[in-house]
Scaffold this active site. Sequence first.
Site, PDB file in Angstrom:
ATOM      1  N   ALA A 128       0.745  -1.107   0.146  1.00 25.88           N
ATOM      2  CA  ALA A 128      -0.343  -0.147   0.062  1.00 25.88           C
ATOM      3  C   ALA A 128       0.838   1.041  -0.033  1.00 25.88           C
ATOM      4  O   ALA A 128       2.015   1.294   0.424  1.00 25.88           O
ATOM      5  CB  ALA A 128      -1.064  -0.033   1.032  1.00 25.88           C
ATOM      6  N   GLY A 173       0.196  -5.707   0.228  1.00 25.14           N
ATOM      7  CA  GLY A 173      -0.772  -5.745  -1.055  1.00 25.14           C
ATOM      8  C   GLY A 173       0.164  -6.337  -2.094  1.00 25.14           C
ATOM      9  O   GLY A 173      -0.383  -6.741  -3.446  1.00 25.14           O
ATOM     10  N   GLU A 176      -0.196  -9.868  -1.936  1.00 27.67           N
ATOM     11  CA  GLU A 176      -1.719 -10.142  -2.439  1.00 27.67           C
ATOM     12  C   GLU A 176      -1.962 -10.164  -3.868  1.00 27.67           C
ATOM     13  O   GLU A 176      -2.699 -11.083  -4.707  1.00 27.67           O
ATOM     14  CB  GLU A 176      -2.826  -9.309  -1.625  1.00 27.67           C
ATOM     15  N   GLU A 196       0.476  -6.889   7.336  1.00 25.95           N
ATOM     16  CA  GLU A 196      -0.396  -5.965   7.789  1.00 25.95           C
ATOM     17  C   GLU A 196      -0.604  -5.909   9.408  1.00 25.95           C
ATOM     18  O   GLU A 196      -0.474  -4.782   9.759  1.00 25.95           O
ATOM     19  CB  GLU A 196      -1.519  -6.393   6.938  1.00 25.95           C
TER      20      GLU A 196
END
Length: 326
Positions: A128, A173, A176, A196
């Site tokens: 992020a 992310g 991900e 996270e």
Amino acid sequence: MTFLRRLAVWPCLRLPVRGLYSPTLDVAAAGTVPRVSLTRSKGQLCTHSRKLHSESPSSEATEVELNKLDGGDIGIVEVVMCRQWARNSLGKVFVHQMQELVSTLHHDSAVRVVLFRSAVPGVFCAGADLKERAQMTNAEGERFVHGLRSLMTAIAMLPMPTIAAVDGFALGGGLELALACDLRTAAFSAQMGLIETTRGLLPGAGGSQRLPRAVGFSVAKELIFTGQRLGGERALQLGLVNRAVEQNHDGDAAYKEALGLAREILPQGPIAVRMAKEAMNRGIEVDIASGMAIEGMCYARVIPTRDRQEGMAAFIEKRPPQFTGE
């Protein structure tokens, strides 16, 4: 459907198909992200409408572009992440451009394999964009994460095989995004992790669901609870990646391994490969009896195709098949 050789939404940072690069780091002030430049050892230099090292990039800068390979690699398409100044972090412009390119790929029957790679040395995707997120209200942040989750779902739902080439950091992310792909290759020196919880969060773009499916329930819990990072070798042992290799001098070992894997998929019947992906993706979510029914439906869609007839004829005539995707 006609496919543009290089499709991008904004003026673009060009990345040659097979040009090799070596990273050079210009270390900035303490506490800031190192500035990264690309030194090409082969092929044309990357170009851009502004200086690569700008700390305040134009809103019109390309952060993701599409690159269609040619010659014997026709059918392989690369999604190239090139947000140089922010280590491919998932900002608003980056996510919007990625969404548009993925949507384009979804409807292109000429694409047989999609390869996600980075043009930033030492980084796949840093996760992020925390600077952007810090400026959002709680409601804005929630909407943005919902958009991220939708993007990862769109990647996972692409009908053709997808491969993530992890040559550097893939955190939060970034991992991900790699997990949304069907297959993953990594350099031994890569660093991967859903970190996270170290920021007081949990994976919000599919990681809590896709990681257990990749490495098993208890292993995924350990990795997410601790926020630990894995190198390429450990990731291979756990089944997080399909292939892991020593990093090379040019810093693109995972990409080369991914390209080799894409070339192994390329000669196979494209409709058969797509239907196999659909059968597995849908079947894993249901009981075995329902999965068998899904397999039967996918198999039935392959039977009337010219590719199936070509495959049988090629076998009888003892020659390589020439599939057309029909």
